[in-house]
Design a protein around this motif. Structure first.
Motif, PDB file in Angstrom:
ATOM      1  N   LEU A  16       0.823  -1.204   0.000  1.00  0.00           N
ATOM      2  CA  LEU A  16       0.000   0.000   0.000  1.00  0.00           C
ATOM      3  C   LEU A  16       0.862   1.261   0.000  1.00  0.00           C
ATOM      4  CD1 LEU A  16      -2.894   1.166   0.198  1.00  0.00           C
ATOM      5  CD2 LEU A  16      -2.599   1.154   2.679  1.00  0.00           C
ATOM      6  N   ILE A  17       1.966   1.244   0.750  1.00  0.00           N
ATOM      7  CA  ILE A  17       2.810   2.431   0.875  1.00  0.00           C
ATOM      8  C   ILE A  17       3.730   2.617  -0.332  1.00  0.00           C
ATOM      9  CG2 ILE A  17       4.725   3.417   2.220  1.00  0.00           C
ATOM     10  CD1 ILE A  17       3.420   2.154   4.703  1.00  0.00           C
ATOM     11  N   ASN A  18       4.210   1.525  -0.932  1.00  0.00           N
ATOM     12  CA  ASN A  18       5.268   1.631  -1.939  1.00  0.00           C
ATOM     13  C   ASN A  18       4.817   1.432  -3.377  1.00  0.00           C
ATOM     14  OD1 ASN A  18       7.295   1.987   0.085  1.00  0.00           O
ATOM     15  ND2 ASN A  18       7.275  -0.221   0.465  1.00  0.00           N
ATOM     16  N   ARG A  19       3.762   0.699  -3.624  1.00  0.00           N
ATOM     17  CA  ARG A  19       3.392   0.379  -5.005  1.00  0.00           C
ATOM     18  C   ARG A  19       2.484   1.444  -5.625  1.00  0.00           C
ATOM     19  NH1 ARG A  19       1.428  -5.725  -5.692  1.00  0.00           N
ATOM     20  NH2 ARG A  19       1.350  -4.929  -7.829  1.00  0.00           N
ATOM     21  N   ASP A  20       2.491   1.477  -6.962  1.00  0.00           N
ATOM     22  CA  ASP A  20       1.574   2.288  -7.781  1.00  0.00           C
ATOM     23  C   ASP A  20       1.909   3.777  -7.815  1.00  0.00           C
ATOM     24  OD1 ASP A  20      -0.066  -0.024  -8.311  1.00  0.00           O
ATOM     25  OD2 ASP A  20      -0.976   0.258  -6.341  1.00  0.00           O
ATOM     26  N   PHE A  21       2.992   4.197  -7.175  1.00  0.00           N
ATOM     27  CA  PHE A  21       3.391   5.598  -7.259  1.00  0.00           C
ATOM     28  C   PHE A  21       4.385   5.735  -8.413  1.00  0.00           C
ATOM     29  CE2 PHE A  21       1.973   5.041  -2.898  1.00  0.00           C
ATOM     30  CZ  PHE A  21       1.106   6.125  -2.762  1.00  0.00           C
ATOM     31  N   TYR A  22       3.854   5.831  -9.619  1.00  0.00           N
ATOM     32  CA  TYR A  22       4.672   5.745 -10.826  1.00  0.00           C
ATOM     33  C   TYR A  22       5.591   6.948 -11.013  1.00  0.00           C
ATOM     34  CZ  TYR A  22       1.286   2.096 -11.742  1.00  0.00           C
ATOM     35  OH  TYR A  22       0.496   0.995 -11.623  1.00  0.00           O
ATOM     36  N   HIS A  23       5.254   8.080 -10.415  1.00  0.00           N
ATOM     37  CA  HIS A  23       6.133   9.248 -10.532  1.00  0.00           C
ATOM     38  C   HIS A  23       7.454   9.024  -9.801  1.00  0.00           C
ATOM     39  CE1 HIS A  23       4.263   9.787  -6.607  1.00  0.00           C
ATOM     40  NE2 HIS A  23       5.245  10.614  -6.301  1.00  0.00           N
ATOM     41  N   ALA A  24       7.457   8.085  -8.828  1.00  0.00           N
ATOM     42  CA  ALA A  24       8.669   7.821  -8.055  1.00  0.00           C
ATOM     43  C   ALA A  24       9.416   6.588  -8.533  1.00  0.00           C
ATOM     44  CB  ALA A  24       8.309   7.656  -6.578  1.00  0.00           C
ATOM     45  N   ALA A  25       8.847   5.887  -9.503  1.00  0.00           N
ATOM     46  CA  ALA A  25       9.473   4.662  -9.995  1.00  0.00           C
ATOM     47  C   ALA A  25       9.648   4.748 -11.504  1.00  0.00           C
ATOM     48  CB  ALA A  25       8.621   3.443  -9.630  1.00  0.00           C
ATOM     49  N   GLY A  26      10.501   3.883 -12.029  1.00  0.00           N
ATOM     50  CA  GLY A  26      10.728   3.865 -13.463  1.00  0.00           C
ATOM     51  C   GLY A  26       9.562   3.248 -14.221  1.00  0.00           C
ATOM     52  N   GLY A  27       9.559   3.451 -15.535  1.00  0.00           N
ATOM     53  CA  GLY A  27       8.524   2.865 -16.369  1.00  0.00           C
ATOM     54  C   GLY A  27       8.837   1.410 -16.702  1.00  0.00           C
ATOM     55  N   TYR A 225      -8.226   4.615  -2.438  1.00  0.00           N
ATOM     56  CA  TYR A 225      -9.679   4.673  -2.649  1.00  0.00           C
ATOM     57  C   TYR A 225     -10.005   4.159  -4.041  1.00  0.00           C
ATOM     58  CZ  TYR A 225     -14.358   6.515  -3.470  1.00  0.00           C
ATOM     59  OH  TYR A 225     -15.687   6.636  -3.789  1.00  0.00           O
ATOM     60  N   ARG A 226     -10.833   3.123  -4.096  1.00  0.00           N
ATOM     61  CA  ARG A 226     -11.222   2.549  -5.390  1.00  0.00           C
ATOM     62  C   ARG A 226     -12.411   3.318  -5.931  1.00  0.00           C
ATOM     63  NH1 ARG A 226      -9.826  -1.129  -8.571  1.00  0.00           N
ATOM     64  NH2 ARG A 226      -8.267  -1.959  -7.102  1.00  0.00           N
ATOM     65  N   ILE A 227     -12.175   4.005  -7.062  1.00  0.00           N
ATOM     66  CA  ILE A 227     -13.209   4.846  -7.665  1.00  0.00           C
ATOM     67  C   ILE A 227     -14.268   3.996  -8.352  1.00  0.00           C
ATOM     68  CG2 ILE A 227     -13.623   6.688  -9.322  1.00  0.00           C
ATOM     69  CD1 ILE A 227     -10.677   7.548  -8.828  1.00  0.00           C
ATOM     70  N   ASP A 228     -13.799   3.010  -9.128  1.00  0.00           N
ATOM     71  CA  ASP A 228     -14.683   2.067  -9.803  1.00  0.00           C
ATOM     72  C   ASP A 228     -13.885   0.784 -10.017  1.00  0.00           C
ATOM     73  OD1 ASP A 228     -13.150   2.338 -12.278  1.00  0.00           O
ATOM     74  OD2 ASP A 228     -14.214   4.220 -12.611  1.00  0.00           O
ATOM     75  N   PRO A 229     -14.470  -0.247 -10.641  1.00  0.00           N
ATOM     76  CA  PRO A 229     -13.746  -1.516 -10.785  1.00  0.00           C
ATOM     77  C   PRO A 229     -12.432  -1.431 -11.548  1.00  0.00           C
ATOM     78  CG  PRO A 229     -16.087  -1.872 -11.118  1.00  0.00           C
ATOM     79  CD  PRO A 229     -15.898  -0.389 -11.038  1.00  0.00           C
ATOM     80  N   THR A 230     -12.213  -0.374 -12.328  1.00  0.00           N
ATOM     81  CA  THR A 230     -11.007  -0.297 -13.153  1.00  0.00           C
ATOM     82  C   THR A 230     -10.057   0.840 -12.768  1.00  0.00           C
ATOM     83  OG1 THR A 230     -12.150   1.056 -14.810  1.00  0.00           O
ATOM     84  CG2 THR A 230     -12.200  -1.354 -15.109  1.00  0.00           C
ATOM     85  N   SER A 231     -10.385   1.640 -11.769  1.00  0.00           N
ATOM     86  CA  SER A 231      -9.526   2.773 -11.432  1.00  0.00           C
ATOM     87  C   SER A 231      -9.547   3.033  -9.923  1.00  0.00           C
ATOM     88  CB  SER A 231      -9.961   4.041 -12.173  1.00  0.00           C
ATOM     89  OG  SER A 231     -11.308   4.368 -11.857  1.00  0.00           O
ATOM     90  N   PHE A 232      -8.465   3.658  -9.446  1.00  0.00           N
ATOM     91  CA  PHE A 232      -8.351   3.972  -8.029  1.00  0.00           C
ATOM     92  C   PHE A 232      -7.427   5.164  -7.854  1.00  0.00           C
ATOM     93  CE2 PHE A 232      -5.024   0.880  -8.971  1.00  0.00           C
ATOM     94  CZ  PHE A 232      -3.899   1.477  -8.427  1.00  0.00           C
ATOM     95  N   ALA A 233      -7.459   5.745  -6.661  1.00  0.00           N
ATOM     96  CA  ALA A 233      -6.578   6.861  -6.309  1.00  0.00           C
ATOM     97  C   ALA A 233      -5.838   6.505  -5.032  1.00  0.00           C
ATOM     98  CB  ALA A 233      -7.383   8.141  -6.118  1.00  0.00           C
ATOM     99  N   LYS A 234      -4.546   6.918  -4.961  1.00  0.00           N
ATOM    100  CA  LYS A 234      -3.742   6.662  -3.779  1.00  0.00           C
ATOM    101  C   LYS A 234      -3.036   7.940  -3.340  1.00  0.00           C
ATOM    102  CE  LYS A 234      -1.407   2.903  -3.123  1.00  0.00           C
ATOM    103  NZ  LYS A 234      -0.430   1.789  -3.241  1.00  0.00           N
ATOM    104  N   VAL A 235      -2.808   8.044  -2.039  1.00  0.00           N
ATOM    105  CA  VAL A 235      -2.071   9.170  -1.490  1.00  0.00           C
ATOM    106  C   VAL A 235      -1.108   8.630  -0.445  1.00  0.00           C
ATOM    107  CG1 VAL A 235      -3.829   9.616   0.272  1.00  0.00           C
ATOM    108  CG2 VAL A 235      -2.261  11.445  -0.415  1.00  0.00           C
TER     109      VAL A 235
END
Length: 246
Positions: A16-27, A225-235
């Motif tokens: 939860l803390i480390n994944r999906d923050f693409y601005h901080a990780a490589g492509g 926060y899961r917005i819908d089945p295909t998208s979510f937001a993380k902070v």
């Protein structure tokens, strides 16, 4: 069901803390395909923020009824990797791997043996590097009714000494999990918490203290926060908690 591996005792909060923050990780790019003869091909590419790019092409043959897997890959750094896996063939619950890597330009060769043994309340792993040291990294976890206790150690055969030690305790149920770990020869301590509030909201936090450094505690907090089945937001928010020695 067997308990998680030692490295995954605090997996829920760490992810939860480390994944999906693409601005901080490589492509990353991954393309998979399967040939008519059953061989799986996988092409991977990774680009860092510094501009460097790496990748590999991999072929994998799986004979599931006999628990046999053969994987070979070639990387952009000109390393040839081969891995043979035997699952539940030597003993029930035991997975054995023999892996080699070869660098044609320098003739460097590496060989490793990895073992993983799972039982309903026990999960142990051993990683042997046959060419460096040799070294052995071993971890084990006992689990019952959600409670977890794990230890990890590394041993250098040539030096005849333990080079790393760690331990962890945790409690895991589907709705939440907690974990306390002591790593780096019991000098770095961390406490992690994860809570699945409902089907849409997840929250977690992790506090870390290095006993060989300052007396300050690092704190990381994240929510999803899961917005819908295909998208979510993380902070995620990180802070340094100042403590008073006196």
């Amino acid at each position: 069901m067997s308990p998680p591996a030692f490295a995954d005792i605090a997996k829920a909060s760490n992810d939860l803390i480390n994944r999906d923050f693409y601005h901080a990780a490589g492509g990353n790019l991954e393309v998979k395909s399967k040939a008519p003869n059953g061989i799986n091909f996988n092409v991977k590419g990774k680009s860092s923020h510094e501009g460097s790019t790496s990748g590999s092409i991999e072929g994998k043959y799986v004979d599931a009824p006999n628990g046999f897997t053969l994987t070979q890959s070639w990387t952009t750094t000109n390393v040839l990797n081969t891995k043979v896996e035997l699952d539940n063939q030597i003993a029930n619950g035991l997975k054995a791997e023999f892996a080699t890597d070869f660098v044609p330009s320098s003739k460097d060769f590496g060989a490793k043996i990895n073992l993983a043994f799972k039982q309903p309340y026990f999960h142990a792993r051993a990683f042997f590097d046959l060419m460096k040291g040799p070294t052995a990294n071993i971890d084990a976890v006992l689990g019952r009714d959600g409670f977890l206790v794990g230890v990890e150690t590394s041993y250098d055969v040539q030096k005849a000494s333990i080079t790393r030690s760690a331990a962890a305790v945790g409690y895991t149920v589907p709705q939440y999990s907690t974990a306390i770990t002591a790593t780096n020869n019991f000098s770095v301590f961390s406490a992690a918490y994860y809570h699945k509030v409902n089907s849409e909201v997840e929250a977690g936090a992790k506090a870390t203290w290095d006993s060989k450094g300052s007396n300050n505690v690092g704190l990381e907090v994240a929510s999803k926060y899961r917005i819908d089945p295909t998208s979510f937001a993380k902070v995620r928010e990180s802070a340094l908690v100042l403590t008073d020695d006196g």
